[in-house]
Write a protein that holds these residues in place. Structure first.
Motif, mmCIF file in Angstrom:
data_model
loop_
_atom_site.group_PDB
_atom_site.id
_atom_site.type_symbol
_atom_site.label_atom_id
_atom_site.label_comp_id
_atom_site.label_asym_id
_atom_site.label_seq_id
_atom_site.Cartn_x
_atom_site.Cartn_y
_atom_site.Cartn_z
ATOM 1 N N ALA A 230 0.833 -1.200 0.000
ATOM 2 C CA ALA A 230 0.000 0.000 0.000
ATOM 3 C C ALA A 230 0.867 1.249 0.000
ATOM 4 O O ALA A 230 1.903 1.311 0.675
ATOM 5 N N GLY A 231 0.469 2.242 -0.776
ATOM 6 C CA GLY A 231 1.278 3.442 -0.938
ATOM 7 C C GLY A 231 1.339 4.303 0.315
ATOM 8 O O GLY A 231 0.464 4.249 1.189
ATOM 9 N N GLU A 232 2.390 5.114 0.381
ATOM 10 C CA GLU A 232 2.540 6.079 1.463
ATOM 11 C C GLU A 232 1.719 7.324 1.143
ATOM 12 O O GLU A 232 1.389 7.591 -0.015
ATOM 13 N N CYS A 256 -11.769 0.579 -16.339
ATOM 14 C CA CYS A 256 -12.073 -0.783 -15.908
ATOM 15 C C CYS A 256 -12.940 -0.811 -14.658
ATOM 16 O O CYS A 256 -13.711 -1.753 -14.463
ATOM 17 N N ARG A 257 -12.813 0.199 -13.801
ATOM 18 C CA ARG A 257 -13.656 0.275 -12.607
ATOM 19 C C ARG A 257 -14.957 1.031 -12.878
ATOM 20 O O ARG A 257 -15.774 1.182 -11.985
ATOM 21 N N VAL A 258 -15.128 1.538 -14.085
ATOM 22 C CA VAL A 258 -16.301 2.323 -14.472
ATOM 23 C C VAL A 258 -16.491 3.469 -13.471
ATOM 24 O O VAL A 258 -17.580 3.683 -12.920
ATOM 25 N N VAL A 271 -6.527 6.682 -2.523
ATOM 26 C CA VAL A 271 -6.471 5.886 -1.295
ATOM 27 C C VAL A 271 -7.230 4.578 -1.479
ATOM 28 O O VAL A 271 -6.767 3.499 -1.093
ATOM 29 N N THR A 272 -8.405 4.645 -2.084
ATOM 30 C CA THR A 272 -9.241 3.458 -2.270
ATOM 31 C C THR A 272 -8.550 2.391 -3.081
ATOM 32 O O THR A 272 -8.657 1.190 -2.780
ATOM 33 N N ILE A 273 -7.809 2.777 -4.125
ATOM 34 C CA ILE A 273 -7.130 1.774 -4.967
ATOM 35 C C ILE A 273 -5.764 1.391 -4.419
ATOM 36 O O ILE A 273 -5.052 0.579 -5.017
ATOM 37 N N GLY A 274 -5.369 1.972 -3.272
ATOM 38 C CA GLY A 274 -4.101 1.612 -2.648
ATOM 39 C C GLY A 274 -2.886 2.289 -3.228
ATOM 40 O O GLY A 274 -1.755 1.907 -2.923
#
Length: 279
Positions: A230-232, A256-258, A271-274
């Motif tokens: 997960a990213g900082e 792809c996530r529409v 944040v949601t996609i990490g």
């Protein structure tokens, strides 16, 4: 050998062994092997993994062409699934890379899957998003928990052709990024030699910004999350993207996530996609 004939050697990509030779008229060969190409050989279908040299102008001049092939195993049509619901219809061409040039390699399926688009192209974007939703509704295959594991069919996006209808300055955007932003050079595609002309790539943590330029103006600005934990938190990156989106009236589209994301929500999206952590 006639000037109109090219001596072609066929190599097996898995073993490196030569599986055939032929002399073919140059007119029967593609103008370029820089995009996905298949051919029939000894009754089987093969995918061209590499060509040396890659263009007709080059192998017509030398009279010699080496093709590295991988056999395509046949399967019943009902068993073939796509891993993605959508792809971009067109890839930019590549050209020989200057000596010492840095090159970031992308899989061709990743091209423009998350990108910034001008808000005034909303109708084109919504039409394409409806088609991607159709892929989920009609063609998705799900496991017992309802998780999608493949698609019987996918949507190939043809729009927007020019995603940025208003000038966006590459220099201004890059100048807003944190000091540890890393220049990754130009864009290349897996299995193809060379670099896409006027392309760029720069990374901040797990977030990769890449695209195409026309002088200082951005023609394509896309986003990709690189593999890893997960990213900082990246407050400067988020602020740079939000300000750029507000100034140029841009929206982020995750095809792809529409998902369609406005400037105020860019932090939550990353944040949601990490891609980044929460401050």
């Amino acid at each position: 050998m006639s000037k109109n004939l090219v001596r072609v050697a066929f190599l097996d990509a898995d073993t490196g062994a030569q599986i055939g030779r032929s002399e073919l008229p140059v007119e029967q060969l593609p103008g370029s092997f820089q995009s996905a190409t298949t051919l029939e050989l000894a009754g089987d279908t093969w995918s061209v993994q590499g060509a040396e040299p890659p263009t007709a102008a080059q192998f017509a001049a030398t009279g010699v062409l080496t093709l590295t092939l991988r056999r395509i195993e046949s399967a019943p049509p009902g068993d073939i699934l796509y891993s993605l619901p959508t792809l971009c219809a067109s890839l930019p061409a590549v050209a020989p890379a200057p000596a010492g040039a840095d090159r970031l390699e992308l899989h061709e399926d990743d091209w423009r899957q998350v990108e910034l688009v001008s808000a005034d192209l909303g109708e084109e974007v919504q039409a394409e998003l409806r088609a991607v939703r159709h892929s989920y509704e009609q063609h998705a295959r799900r496991d017992e928990q309802g998780r999608v594991y493949g698609f019987r069919n996918l949507h190939v996006r043809s729009n927007p052709v020019n995603p940025l209808s208003r000038p966006v300055s590459r220099r201004r955007l890059l100048g807003r990024l944190p000091s540890d932003a890393r220049n990754r050079g130009g864009i290349g595609f897996r299995g193809l030699r060379g670099i896409v002309p006027s392309s760029f790539a720069v990374s901040v943590g797990r977030v990769l910004l890449y695209g195409l330029t026309d002088g200082d103006a951005l023609a394509v600005l896309a986003v990709r999350t690189e593999p890893g934990a997960a990213g900082e938190p990246q407050p400067e990156l988020v602020a740079a993207l939000e300000l750029t989106m507000r100034e140029a009236d841009l929206l982020l589209v995750d095809w792809c996530r529409v998902a369609l994301v406005g400037p105020a929500s860019i932090d939550d999206y990353l944040v949601t996609i990490g891609a980044v952590g929460r401050n």
